[in-house]
Design a protein around this motif. Structure first.
Motif, PDB file in Angstrom:
ATOM      1  N   GLY A 262       0.816  -1.212   0.000  1.00 38.61           N
ATOM      2  CA  GLY A 262       0.000   0.000   0.000  1.00 38.61           C
ATOM      3  C   GLY A 262       0.848   1.260   0.000  1.00 38.61           C
ATOM      4  N   GLU A 263       1.973   1.226   0.727  1.00 37.78           N
ATOM      5  CA  GLU A 263       2.867   2.380   0.723  1.00 37.78           C
ATOM      6  C   GLU A 263       3.497   2.579  -0.653  1.00 37.78           C
ATOM      7  N   HIS A 264       3.851   1.487  -1.321  1.00 40.40           N
ATOM      8  CA  HIS A 264       4.414   1.591  -2.672  1.00 40.40           C
ATOM      9  C   HIS A 264       3.362   2.081  -3.662  1.00 40.40           C
ATOM     10  N   PHE A 265       2.120   1.636  -3.492  1.00 34.61           N
ATOM     11  CA  PHE A 265       1.030   2.093  -4.353  1.00 34.61           C
ATOM     12  C   PHE A 265       0.787   3.589  -4.151  1.00 34.61           C
ATOM     13  N   ALA A 266       0.801   4.025  -2.878  1.00 31.26           N
ATOM     14  CA  ALA A 266       0.582   5.444  -2.576  1.00 31.26           C
ATOM     15  C   ALA A 266       1.712   6.302  -3.122  1.00 31.26           C
ATOM     16  N   ALA A 267       2.930   5.745  -3.199  1.00 35.64           N
ATOM     17  CA  ALA A 267       4.077   6.491  -3.730  1.00 35.64           C
ATOM     18  C   ALA A 267       4.091   6.488  -5.253  1.00 35.64           C
ATOM     19  N   GLY A 268       3.175   5.764  -5.895  1.00 36.01           N
ATOM     20  CA  GLY A 268       3.085   5.748  -7.351  1.00 36.01           C
ATOM     21  C   GLY A 268       4.005   4.731  -8.014  1.00 36.01           C
ATOM     22  N   ARG A 269       4.547   3.805  -7.260  1.00 35.17           N
ATOM     23  CA  ARG A 269       5.450   2.804  -7.840  1.00 35.17           C
ATOM     24  C   ARG A 269       4.688   1.650  -8.481  1.00 35.17           C
ATOM     25  N   LEU A 270       3.415   1.484  -8.122  1.00 35.49           N
ATOM     26  CA  LEU A 270       2.613   0.386  -8.648  1.00 35.49           C
ATOM     27  C   LEU A 270       1.344   0.932  -9.292  1.00 35.49           C
ATOM     28  N   GLU A 271       0.992   0.358 -10.433  1.00 30.51           N
ATOM     29  CA  GLU A 271      -0.291   0.677 -11.073  1.00 30.51           C
ATOM     30  C   GLU A 271      -1.401  -0.027 -10.301  1.00 30.51           C
ATOM     31  N   THR A 272      -2.623   0.378 -10.508  1.00 28.71           N
ATOM     32  CA  THR A 272      -3.747  -0.184  -9.775  1.00 28.71           C
ATOM     33  C   THR A 272      -3.867  -1.685  -9.996  1.00 28.71           C
ATOM     34  N   GLY A 273      -3.796  -2.129 -11.226  1.00 30.56           N
ATOM     35  CA  GLY A 273      -3.928  -3.555 -11.525  1.00 30.56           C
ATOM     36  C   GLY A 273      -2.793  -4.370 -10.926  1.00 30.56           C
ATOM     37  N   GLU A 274      -1.576  -3.848 -11.043  1.00 32.59           N
ATOM     38  CA  GLU A 274      -0.421  -4.562 -10.491  1.00 32.59           C
ATOM     39  C   GLU A 274      -0.497  -4.608  -8.964  1.00 32.59           C
ATOM     40  N   TYR A 275      -0.968  -3.536  -8.359  1.00 31.47           N
ATOM     41  CA  TYR A 275      -1.134  -3.506  -6.907  1.00 31.47           C
ATOM     42  C   TYR A 275      -2.128  -4.581  -6.473  1.00 31.47           C
ATOM     43  N   GLU A 276      -3.264  -4.672  -7.172  1.00 26.99           N
ATOM     44  CA  GLU A 276      -4.271  -5.676  -6.826  1.00 26.99           C
ATOM     45  C   GLU A 276      -3.726  -7.092  -6.986  1.00 26.99           C
ATOM     46  N   GLU A 277      -2.947  -7.334  -8.036  1.00 32.27           N
ATOM     47  CA  GLU A 277      -2.350  -8.663  -8.245  1.00 32.27           C
ATOM     48  C   GLU A 277      -1.399  -9.019  -7.101  1.00 32.27           C
ATOM     49  N   ARG A 278      -0.559  -8.060  -6.723  1.00 38.18           N
ATOM     50  CA  ARG A 278       0.417  -8.337  -5.663  1.00 38.18           C
ATOM     51  C   ARG A 278      -0.261  -8.519  -4.305  1.00 38.18           C
ATOM     52  N   VAL A 279      -1.299  -7.740  -4.024  1.00 36.74           N
ATOM     53  CA  VAL A 279      -2.026  -7.899  -2.772  1.00 36.74           C
ATOM     54  C   VAL A 279      -2.699  -9.267  -2.726  1.00 36.74           C
ATOM     55  N   THR A 280      -3.305  -9.676  -3.845  1.00 37.90           N
ATOM     56  CA  THR A 280      -3.935 -10.998  -3.908  1.00 37.90           C
ATOM     57  C   THR A 280      -2.904 -12.095  -3.681  1.00 37.90           C
ATOM     58  N   ALA A 281      -1.721 -11.947  -4.296  1.00 37.89           N
ATOM     59  CA  ALA A 281      -0.658 -12.937  -4.113  1.00 37.89           C
ATOM     60  C   ALA A 281      -0.150 -12.939  -2.670  1.00 37.89           C
ATOM     61  N   ALA A 282      -0.046 -11.747  -2.058  1.00 33.57           N
ATOM     62  CA  ALA A 282       0.426 -11.666  -0.670  1.00 33.57           C
ATOM     63  C   ALA A 282      -0.565 -12.325   0.277  1.00 33.57           C
ATOM     64  N   LEU A 283      -1.848 -12.107   0.049  1.00 37.22           N
ATOM     65  CA  LEU A 283      -2.861 -12.713   0.912  1.00 37.22           C
ATOM     66  C   LEU A 283      -2.950 -14.222   0.732  1.00 37.22           C
ATOM     67  N   GLY A 284      -2.541 -14.716  -0.429  1.00 35.83           N
ATOM     68  CA  GLY A 284      -2.555 -16.151  -0.685  1.00 35.83           C
ATOM     69  C   GLY A 284      -1.227 -16.831  -0.394  1.00 35.83           C
ATOM     70  N   ALA A 285      -0.221 -16.074  -0.002  1.00 35.86           N
ATOM     71  CA  ALA A 285       1.107 -16.647   0.243  1.00 35.86           C
ATOM     72  C   ALA A 285       1.071 -17.580   1.440  1.00 35.86           C
ATOM     73  N   GLN A 286       1.858 -18.648   1.337  1.00 34.38           N
ATOM     74  CA  GLN A 286       1.941 -19.605   2.433  1.00 34.38           C
ATOM     75  C   GLN A 286       3.312 -19.602   3.085  1.00 34.38           C
ATOM     76  N   THR A 287       4.353 -19.225   2.330  1.00 31.13           N
ATOM     77  CA  THR A 287       5.710 -19.209   2.874  1.00 31.13           C
ATOM     78  C   THR A 287       6.364 -17.867   2.572  1.00 31.13           C
ATOM     79  N   LYS A 288       7.481 -17.660   3.230  1.00 32.41           N
ATOM     80  CA  LYS A 288       8.255 -16.438   2.991  1.00 32.41           C
ATOM     81  C   LYS A 288       8.726 -16.388   1.544  1.00 32.41           C
TER      82      LYS A 288
END
Length: 167
Positions: free
Chosen positions: A25-51
């Protein structure tokens, strides 16, 4: 033979996933991530099982990274240890002792029963209270500082900073 698992293969919990989402979210707010890419990464982070599942999400991003991806630091130093710690030094303060004398404090309390010994030791509140009691009672309250001085001489005491008075 036991081998420790790869740290990246250890399962993560909800707390670590939420830290990743917050960092993204901090990277998204800083403009480093597009909306679609942010949503993809958040979905992947929430589905992550390991480091290891989280590492690619931050591979192309500068700090801030979530704490789970940072290398472990030195172990924390406990604020309190039940074991006595060696104290080196020759000054009373280095040994945890006051620079004020128990004898001087007690004698000042007895000979000048106006709280002078307490003021000398750094107990301004008690010293002023004893002074006011003696003044308000026209000297009849001088018993308190005298008894206080005897107790200090018998048992010792502490200065205003909580250090033991010198013998």
């Amino acid at each position: 033979m036991t081998t420790s698992p790869d740290p990246d293969a250890v399962r993560i919990g909800t707390f670590e996933r939420e830290q990743c989402v917050e960092a993204l979210g901090e990277h998204f707010a800083a403009g480093r991530l597009e909306t679609g890419e942010y949503e993809e990464r958040v979905t992947a982070a929430l589905g992550a099982q390991t480091k290891a599942d989280l590492v690619p999400l931050f591979a192309d991003l500068p700090e801030p990274h979530p704490p789970v991806l940072r290398p472990p630091g030195p172990p924390p130093v406990p604020a309190f240890s039940p074991y006595p710690q060696p104290v080196y030094g020759y000054t009373p303060a280095a040994r945890g002792l006051s620079d004020k004398s128990k004898l001087a404090t007690g004698l000042l309390q007895i000979l000048l029963p106006f709280g002078i010994g307490r003021l000398y030791a750094g107990h301004v509140g008690i010293g002023l209270a004893q002074l006011l009691v003696v003044l308000v009672t026209c000297g009849a309250g001088a018993l308190w500082p005298i008894i206080d001085g005897i107790v200090i001489l018998a048992n010792g005491g502490y200065d205003g900073q909580g250090r033991r008075l010198l013998e």
